[in-house]
Every structure is written in C-alpha cells, then in structure tokens.
Design a protein around this motif. Structure first.
Motif, PDB file in Angstrom:
ATOM      1  N   LEU A  71      63.184  54.556  46.821  1.00 57.92           N
ATOM      2  CA  LEU A  71      64.004  53.385  47.091  1.00 57.92           C
ATOM      3  C   LEU A  71      63.252  52.166  46.582  1.00 57.92           C
ATOM      4  O   LEU A  71      62.063  52.028  46.834  1.00 57.92           O
ATOM      5  N   LEU A  72      63.954  51.278  45.881  1.00 58.95           N
ATOM      6  CA  LEU A  72      63.308  50.081  45.338  1.00 58.95           C
ATOM      7  C   LEU A  72      64.010  48.834  45.849  1.00 58.95           C
ATOM      8  O   LEU A  72      65.188  48.610  45.561  1.00 58.95           O
ATOM      9  N   GLY A  73      63.298  48.054  46.618  1.00 58.49           N
ATOM     10  CA  GLY A  73      63.829  46.812  47.162  1.00 58.49           C
ATOM     11  C   GLY A  73      64.154  46.934  48.638  1.00 58.49           C
ATOM     12  O   GLY A  73      64.468  48.017  49.142  1.00 58.49           O
ATOM     13  N   LYS A  74      64.068  45.807  49.331  1.00 64.61           N
ATOM     14  CA  LYS A  74      64.349  45.777  50.770  1.00 64.61           C
ATOM     15  C   LYS A  74      65.785  46.187  51.069  1.00 64.61           C
ATOM     16  O   LYS A  74      66.055  46.888  52.055  1.00 64.61           O
ATOM     17  N   ALA A  75      66.719  45.756  50.237  1.00 59.08           N
ATOM     18  CA  ALA A  75      68.124  46.115  50.474  1.00 59.08           C
ATOM     19  C   ALA A  75      68.320  47.627  50.349  1.00 59.08           C
ATOM     20  O   ALA A  75      69.037  48.230  51.145  1.00 59.08           O
ATOM     21  N   ALA A  76      67.686  48.250  49.363  1.00 56.27           N
ATOM     22  CA  ALA A  76      67.806  49.705  49.193  1.00 56.27           C
ATOM     23  C   ALA A  76      67.265  50.426  50.426  1.00 56.27           C
ATOM     24  O   ALA A  76      67.874  51.375  50.919  1.00 56.27           O
ATOM     25  N   TYR A  77      66.138  49.954  50.929  1.00 53.43           N
ATOM     26  CA  TYR A  77      65.551  50.544  52.132  1.00 53.43           C
ATOM     27  C   TYR A  77      66.483  50.361  53.326  1.00 53.43           C
ATOM     28  O   TYR A  77      66.746  51.301  54.088  1.00 53.43           O
ATOM     29  N   GLY A  78      67.022  49.169  53.496  1.00 51.61           N
ATOM     30  CA  GLY A  78      67.926  48.895  54.613  1.00 51.61           C
ATOM     31  C   GLY A  78      69.189  49.727  54.560  1.00 51.61           C
ATOM     32  O   GLY A  78      69.637  50.258  55.577  1.00 51.61           O
ATOM     33  N   ILE A  79      69.774  49.843  53.387  1.00 54.71           N
ATOM     34  CA  ILE A  79      70.995  50.634  53.224  1.00 54.71           C
ATOM     35  C   ILE A  79      70.715  52.104  53.534  1.00 54.71           C
ATOM     36  O   ILE A  79      71.474  52.756  54.255  1.00 54.71           O
ATOM     37  N   ALA A  80      69.615  52.622  53.007  1.00 54.98           N
ATOM     38  CA  ALA A  80      69.281  54.036  53.205  1.00 54.98           C
ATOM     39  C   ALA A  80      68.980  54.343  54.669  1.00 54.98           C
ATOM     40  O   ALA A  80      69.451  55.348  55.209  1.00 54.98           O
ATOM     41  N   THR A  81      68.203  53.496  55.322  1.00 51.75           N
ATOM     42  CA  THR A  81      67.862  53.780  56.720  1.00 51.75           C
ATOM     43  C   THR A  81      69.069  53.593  57.636  1.00 51.75           C
ATOM     44  O   THR A  81      69.214  54.323  58.621  1.00 51.75           O
ATOM     45  N   ALA A  82      69.960  52.663  57.304  1.00 51.92           N
ATOM     46  CA  ALA A  82      71.193  52.519  58.093  1.00 51.92           C
ATOM     47  C   ALA A  82      72.044  53.778  57.948  1.00 51.92           C
ATOM     48  O   ALA A  82      72.651  54.246  58.923  1.00 51.92           O
ATOM     49  N   ARG A  83      72.090  54.326  56.753  1.00 56.55           N
ATOM     50  CA  ARG A  83      72.847  55.560  56.527  1.00 56.55           C
ATOM     51  C   ARG A  83      72.242  56.703  57.329  1.00 56.55           C
ATOM     52  O   ARG A  83      72.956  57.518  57.921  1.00 56.55           O
ATOM     53  N   LEU A  84      70.914  56.788  57.358  1.00 60.59           N
ATOM     54  CA  LEU A  84      70.264  57.827  58.158  1.00 60.59           C
ATOM     55  C   LEU A  84      70.592  57.674  59.640  1.00 60.59           C
ATOM     56  O   LEU A  84      70.837  58.662  60.340  1.00 60.59           O
ATOM     57  N   ASP A  85      70.600  56.449  60.132  1.00 64.37           N
ATOM     58  CA  ASP A  85      70.951  56.194  61.531  1.00 64.37           C
ATOM     59  C   ASP A  85      72.381  56.661  61.820  1.00 64.37           C
ATOM     60  O   ASP A  85      72.641  57.271  62.855  1.00 64.37           O
ATOM     61  N   THR A  86      73.295  56.386  60.885  1.00 62.48           N
ATOM     62  CA  THR A  86      74.686  56.808  61.050  1.00 62.48           C
ATOM     63  C   THR A  86      74.786  58.332  61.053  1.00 62.48           C
ATOM     64  O   THR A  86      75.487  58.918  61.891  1.00 62.48           O
ATOM     65  N   LEU A  87      74.076  58.969  60.133  1.00 61.32           N
ATOM     66  CA  LEU A  87      74.075  60.433  60.089  1.00 61.32           C
ATOM     67  C   LEU A  87      73.512  61.006  61.383  1.00 61.32           C
ATOM     68  O   LEU A  87      74.084  61.928  61.970  1.00 61.32           O
ATOM     69  N   ARG A  88      72.376  60.457  61.837  1.00 61.01           N
ATOM     70  CA  ARG A  88      71.723  60.947  63.053  1.00 61.01           C
ATOM     71  C   ARG A  88      72.667  60.814  64.263  1.00 61.01           C
ATOM     72  O   ARG A  88      72.775  61.726  65.078  1.00 61.01           O
ATOM     73  N   ALA A  89      73.358  59.713  64.365  1.00 58.60           N
ATOM     74  CA  ALA A  89      74.294  59.509  65.477  1.00 58.60           C
ATOM     75  C   ALA A  89      75.434  60.525  65.415  1.00 58.60           C
ATOM     76  O   ALA A  89      75.822  61.097  66.438  1.00 58.60           O
ATOM     77  N   GLY A  90      75.963  60.741  64.230  1.00 57.77           N
ATOM     78  CA  GLY A  90      77.037  61.727  64.073  1.00 57.77           C
ATOM     79  C   GLY A  90      76.568  63.135  64.382  1.00 57.77           C
ATOM     80  O   GLY A  90      77.262  63.904  65.048  1.00 57.77           O
ATOM     81  N   PHE A  91      75.374  63.490  63.913  1.00 54.86           N
ATOM     82  CA  PHE A  91      74.829  64.812  64.208  1.00 54.86           C
ATOM     83  C   PHE A  91      74.641  64.980  65.707  1.00 54.86           C
ATOM     84  O   PHE A  91      74.969  66.017  66.278  1.00 54.86           O
ATOM     85  N   GLY A  92      74.099  63.948  66.363  1.00 50.24           N
ATOM     86  CA  GLY A  92      73.865  64.008  67.805  1.00 50.24           C
ATOM     87  C   GLY A  92      75.151  64.145  68.597  1.00 50.24           C
ATOM     88  O   GLY A  92      75.222  64.901  69.568  1.00 50.24           O
ATOM     89  N   ALA A  93      76.172  63.426  68.177  1.00 52.66           N
ATOM     90  CA  ALA A  93      77.451  63.475  68.883  1.00 52.66           C
ATOM     91  C   ALA A  93      78.075  64.869  68.826  1.00 52.66           C
ATOM     92  O   ALA A  93      78.794  65.269  69.735  1.00 52.66           O
ATOM     93  N   TRP A  94      77.799  65.595  67.773  1.00 50.06           N
ATOM     94  CA  TRP A  94      78.371  66.932  67.591  1.00 50.06           C
ATOM     95  C   TRP A  94      77.342  68.044  67.768  1.00 50.06           C
ATOM     96  O   TRP A  94      77.578  69.185  67.389  1.00 50.06           O
ATOM     97  N   ARG A  95      76.199  67.721  68.380  1.00 53.30           N
ATOM     98  CA  ARG A  95      75.109  68.701  68.514  1.00 53.30           C
ATOM     99  C   ARG A  95      75.563  69.976  69.216  1.00 53.30           C
ATOM    100  O   ARG A  95      75.280  71.081  68.759  1.00 53.30           O
ATOM    101  N   ASP A  96      76.240  69.840  70.353  1.00 50.67           N
ATOM    102  CA  ASP A  96      76.655  71.029  71.101  1.00 50.67           C
ATOM    103  C   ASP A  96      77.595  71.912  70.298  1.00 50.67           C
ATOM    104  O   ASP A  96      77.479  73.140  70.321  1.00 50.67           O
ATOM    105  N   VAL A  97      78.510  71.297  69.586  1.00 55.62           N
ATOM    106  CA  VAL A  97      79.432  72.071  68.751  1.00 55.62           C
ATOM    107  C   VAL A  97      78.658  72.735  67.614  1.00 55.62           C
ATOM    108  O   VAL A  97      78.843  73.914  67.316  1.00 55.62           O
TER     109      VAL A  97
END
Length: 132
Positions: A71-97
């Motif tokens: 990742l190059l640039g602060k914006a790239a880092y911010g976008i990527a880590t926000a996406r990871l947070d969104t993925l993690r939340a979605g995975f957690g919400a459906w963990r039991d399933v």
C-alpha cells in the motif's frame, strides 16, 4: 509477486496527460460525471510523492520477504484497513453460521464427525435449522 496499491500521487495523470472523451452521457452525471469533474481539480494537490513511492517499490522488490500487497500513501492504508474492519465485522456477525457448516464434533479427542448425524442435526440435504 507484489501488488502495488497506490493512493493518489502527484503525477500528470490527472492533469496535462489526461484525456477525456468530449461526449458526455447525462445518465451517468451523478457517477462517472462527478468523477470526470473531480479528477482535474486534484491535479497538483495529490498527497503522494512519486520518488518516495518509487523508493518504496524498490525496497519491496529487494526485500527478502516482499509484501503480497504494498500500500502506498496514507489514503491507501486507510482504505485498506477500513475494508479489513468491514470484512472482520461481517465475518464475526456470521461466525456461528460459518463454523456450523462443519460436521459436528464427535466428542472423542476432537475428531470430526463423519457422515453420521449428531442428535438434532439436519439430515443430509436438509437446510440448517436457521434456514427452515
């Protein structure tokens, strides 16, 4: 292999070297039209420094353990880590399933069950209880 994922860099891309079609499609005014208008305004104001980006790419290529994604640039880092947070939340919400899709434990040393059903488990081909 390394995937380089840059944010906006101060190059001629959004300035003199950019060419846009003279044809404007009004149906896309709110989407592509907005981008067409916004891109030239950023010219000369992008936060990314091309020589620093080039040095970072060289460092990655010469590294004994290059990253899969650079990742190059602060914006790239911010976008990527926000996406990871969104993925993690979605995975957690459906963990039991998600984890419920495996054969149930047999209760003996952690071995996974075979085709036998655990008490109350759906028969093969039946949807899980939450889908009935």
């Amino acid at each position: 292999m390394t995937l380089v994922e840059p944010a906006a860099f101060r190059t001629d891309w959004s300035g003199p070297s950019m060419r846009q079609s003279a044809a404007v499609i009004e149906d896309y005014a709110a989407t592509a039209g907005a981008r067409r208008a916004a891109t030239p305004v950023t010219y000369g104001h992008q936060p990314g420094d091309p020589p620093r980006a080039a040095a970072a790419v060289i460092d990655a290529v010469e590294s004994s353990e290059p990253p899969l994604r650079l990742l190059l640039g602060k914006a790239a880092y911010g976008i990527a880590t926000a996406r990871l947070d969104t993925l993690r939340a979605g995975f957690g919400a459906w963990r039991d399933v998600t984890t419920g899709a495996d054969y149930p434990d047999r209760g003996s040393g952690g071995r996974r069950g075979g085709p036998e059903r655990a008490k109350g488990a759906p028969a093969s081909g039946e949807p899980p209880p939450h889908r009935r």
